[in-house]
Design an enzyme around this catalytic site. Sequence first.
Site, PDB file in Angstrom:
ATOM      1  N   GLU A  38       0.898  -1.104   0.040  1.00 31.30           N
ATOM      2  CA  GLU A  38       0.066   0.161  -0.047  1.00 31.30           C
ATOM      3  C   GLU A  38       0.883   1.286   0.164  1.00 31.30           C
ATOM      4  O   GLU A  38       1.782   1.367   0.948  1.00 31.30           O
ATOM      5  CB  GLU A  38      -0.900   0.132   1.288  1.00 31.30           C
ATOM      6  CG  GLU A  38      -1.813   1.170   1.414  1.00 31.30           C
ATOM      7  CD  GLU A  38      -2.798   1.191   2.265  1.00 31.30           C
ATOM      8  OE1 GLU A  38      -2.639   0.302   3.430  1.00 31.30           O
ATOM      9  OE2 GLU A  38      -3.680   2.294   2.579  1.00 31.30           O
TER      10      GLU A  38
ATOM     11  N   ARG B 195       5.649 -13.172   9.595  1.00 29.37           N
ATOM     12  CA  ARG B 195       6.051 -12.048   9.146  1.00 29.37           C
ATOM     13  C   ARG B 195       7.352 -11.908  10.093  1.00 29.37           C
ATOM     14  O   ARG B 195       7.562 -12.558  10.933  1.00 29.37           O
ATOM     15  CB  ARG B 195       5.032 -10.795   9.610  1.00 29.37           C
ATOM     16  CG  ARG B 195       4.739 -10.892  10.976  1.00 29.37           C
ATOM     17  CD  ARG B 195       3.520  -9.805  11.090  1.00 29.37           C
ATOM     18  NE  ARG B 195       3.723  -8.319  10.707  1.00 29.37           N
ATOM     19  CZ  ARG B 195       3.163  -7.766   9.773  1.00 29.37           C
ATOM     20  NH1 ARG B 195       2.341  -8.173   8.952  1.00 29.37           N
ATOM     21  NH2 ARG B 195       3.663  -6.391   9.623  1.00 29.37           N
TER      22      ARG B 195
ATOM     23  N   LYS C 149       3.927   0.959   9.867  1.00 26.39           N
ATOM     24  CA  LYS C 149       4.136   2.069   9.040  1.00 26.39           C
ATOM     25  C   LYS C 149       3.605   3.153   9.636  1.00 26.39           C
ATOM     26  O   LYS C 149       4.267   4.406   9.635  1.00 26.39           O
ATOM     27  CB  LYS C 149       3.742   1.731   7.780  1.00 26.39           C
ATOM     28  CG  LYS C 149       4.538   0.843   6.707  1.00 26.39           C
ATOM     29  CD  LYS C 149       3.950   1.052   5.438  1.00 26.39           C
ATOM     30  CE  LYS C 149       3.047   0.394   5.320  1.00 26.39           C
ATOM     31  NZ  LYS C 149       2.354  -0.049   3.537  1.00 26.39           N
TER      32      LYS C 149
HETATM   33  P1  ATP Z   1      -0.495  -1.936   6.749  1.00 25.59           P
HETATM   34  O1  ATP Z   1      -1.156  -2.825   6.226  1.00 25.59           O
HETATM   35  O2  ATP Z   1      -0.464  -1.813   8.216  1.00 25.59           O
HETATM   36  O3  ATP Z   1      -0.291  -0.353   6.034  1.00 25.59           O
HETATM   37  P2  ATP Z   1       2.060  -3.485   6.078  1.00 25.59           P
HETATM   38  O4  ATP Z   1       3.267  -3.523   6.414  1.00 25.59           O
HETATM   39  O5  ATP Z   1       1.072  -4.731   5.974  1.00 25.59           O
HETATM   40  O6  ATP Z   1       1.069  -2.220   6.658  1.00 25.59           O
HETATM   41  P3  ATP Z   1       1.575  -3.491   3.130  1.00 25.59           P
HETATM   42  O7  ATP Z   1       1.945  -2.453   2.003  1.00 25.59           O
HETATM   43  O8  ATP Z   1       0.280  -3.882   3.248  1.00 25.59           O
HETATM   44  O9  ATP Z   1       1.839  -2.804   4.616  1.00 25.59           O
HETATM   45  O10 ATP Z   1       2.714  -4.502   3.049  1.00 25.59           O
HETATM   46  C1  ATP Z   1       2.981  -5.184   1.705  1.00 25.59           C
HETATM   47  C2  ATP Z   1       3.463  -6.626   1.803  1.00 25.59           C
HETATM   48  O11 ATP Z   1       4.302  -6.807   2.663  1.00 25.59           O
HETATM   49  C3  ATP Z   1       2.007  -7.557   2.235  1.00 25.59           C
HETATM   50  O12 ATP Z   1       2.129  -8.610   1.318  1.00 25.59           O
HETATM   51  C4  ATP Z   1       2.474  -7.720   3.736  1.00 25.59           C
HETATM   52  O13 ATP Z   1       2.216  -8.959   4.025  1.00 25.59           O
HETATM   53  C5  ATP Z   1       4.148  -7.784   3.536  1.00 25.59           C
HETATM   54  N1  ATP Z   1       4.764  -7.298   4.986  1.00 25.59           N
HETATM   55  C6  ATP Z   1       4.611  -6.047   5.657  1.00 25.59           C
HETATM   56  N2  ATP Z   1       5.083  -6.340   6.855  1.00 25.59           N
HETATM   57  C7  ATP Z   1       5.928  -7.485   6.825  1.00 25.59           C
HETATM   58  C8  ATP Z   1       6.757  -8.136   7.801  1.00 25.59           C
HETATM   59  N3  ATP Z   1       7.055  -7.432   8.981  1.00 25.59           N
HETATM   60  N4  ATP Z   1       7.165  -9.212   7.442  1.00 25.59           N
HETATM   61  C9  ATP Z   1       6.914  -9.805   6.510  1.00 25.59           C
HETATM   62  N5  ATP Z   1       6.137  -9.301   5.482  1.00 25.59           N
HETATM   63  C10 ATP Z   1       5.425  -7.970   5.948  1.00 25.59           C
END
Ligand code: ATP
Length: 571
Positions: free
Chosen positions: A42, A273, A283
């Site tokens: 995102e 994760r 984030k």
């Molecule tokens: P949010 O959804 O809270 O804004 P997010 O960190 O999940 O934050 P995304 O942009 O949705 O942000 O993440 C993109 C991809 O990265 C998703 O597929 C998510 O599962 C993966 N991702 C995010 N944080 C982690 C992490 N700590 N470890 C592994 N993969 C992650």
Amino acid sequence: MSEEKNISEENKKSLNFIEVQVEKDLAEGVNGGRIQTRFPPEPNGYLHIGHAKAICMDFGTALKYGGVCNLRFDDTNPIKEDVEYVDSIMEDIRWLGYRWGNVYYASDYFQQLWDFAVALIKADKAYIDEQTSEQIAAQKGTPTKPGTASPFRNRPTEESLELFRKMNTGEIAEGQMVLRAKIDMANPNMHFRDPIIYRVINTPHHRTGTAWKAYPMYDFAHGQSDYFEGVTHSICTLEFEVHRPLYDWFVDELKKIRPEDGAYRPRQFEFNRLNLTYTIMSKRKLLQLVQENLVSGWDDPRMPTICGLRRRGYTPASIHNFIDRIGYTKFEATIDFALLEHSVREDLNRIAPRVSAVLEPIKLTITNYPEGKVEMMEAQNNPEDPSAGTHEIAFTKELYIEQNDFMEEAPKKFFRMTPGQEVRLKNAYIVKCNGCRKDENGKVAEIFAEYDPQTRSGMPESNRKVKGTLHWVSVEHSIPATVRLYDRLFSVENPMENPEIDFRTLINPDSLKILTNCRVEKELEKAAPLAHFQFQRLGYFNLDPDSAAGNLIFNRTVSLKDSWSKIQEKC
Ligand code: ATP
Ligand code: MG
């Protein structure tokens, strides 16, 4: 034959569970034997080391099996999203060494998603709910207690269609109504209890402007976007495991209106994760640190962001090695930050040229060395890599050494500069300290030593056994520099552990120490921004992009292991 078998068994052992699945699907010809993944950020913040784990999985798997990984911006919430983030995400993925097939945006599918929602309403599988979000939440029930149906659940299809249209024209205020899928208010999986699939947002979108007012929710956009693109393996983190049945439900419904797609269907797979000690991965919270100037920006070298790590001196190889080491499983765990540091130390040990820098200088005068004489000493660039060659460093009568390398009255195990003791000056001579001069406050202002001309580096006498080796630079032939010593951003292992404590109060007050009187060897004038070095005996450093001619700034990436402090701890 038996060798071949061994190789394939060896290969299997090192496969992660997603790769095992992919190989099975390829062998069975699932989805025509195609591999297509996507990385779906995102664009509401910069990527961090956790995202790097997902990137290595999504891009790495496609690469390994001859498939394609596309970049898809999950831009369904215009309130938090911005092109600044789109650009930084692309830069960081490229830096990690990956190339995407296409760039897609969930917003490209707004029309298709809208049409699908309309189809669901017409099939009596979605309805407009005019309750508030609080009312809807209150009716959700619990996993063991069924939810309560909304009074709007059975409203006529025509009414829902008309209101849905109005949700997108600006006639409906934010929060006034939502579109919900009509599934099962008693389902033990809470995600099936008539999930909200559309809401009104009046903020203009960074790509579609004001064309849309009704925006799909994540669950209604993600799987369908996978479907529209032809994704085969939709790999994400474990928290989405409970969403998977809903993902499948929407795909099933979508397939009903697209029979032409045959047997094709995307599938979701989840891995654990990355959580790291002494930092945060949210984030939203990272944004808070930036907005409240608690760090210097998204690329502050203390941040766990990819751009922060890059500026700190991490290399793509060090990040890949780290991700390979932690691997992919189905279990949540927290990884020690020291493992990340270990990975960068290991890579920089391989590639970083060794140079001399004195961070807290004190003058050392070689009393028996001729005034005005300059000897160019040969310094090995990297003992780990003879092909890295050598460079020259000037030796003169007046030098700088580290203040803490001198003690007037030293304990037994202090193998550095102290009166009466011999010590080696790296790449130069063995010298013997013969006193010091103090200022009016009794503080040591200058150290004196005599050199032994027979002990020049490379001469037979230089092999004489001397316990300590010190780094140094010439007063005249060194240049000034600023050095930023970074440490972990938080003082505690898990800043999120106690919800009562504001994470901002847990920032490590010693996470940044700036030294402005440093001296580095002249050679560093030629360094390129972000170039890596090992400052002998001190650690790995890189040149910060803020540097200007005459004002070099170095960031400490990571320290070397400090044997002296370990001995001290034991004392
Ligand atoms: P949010 O959804 O809270 O804004 P997010 O960190 O999940 O934050 P995304 O942009 O949705 O942000 O993440 C993109 C991809 O990265 C998703 O597929 C998510 O599962 C993966 N991702 C995010 N944080 C982690 C992490 N700590 N470890 C592994 N993969 C992650
Ligand atoms: Mg997310």
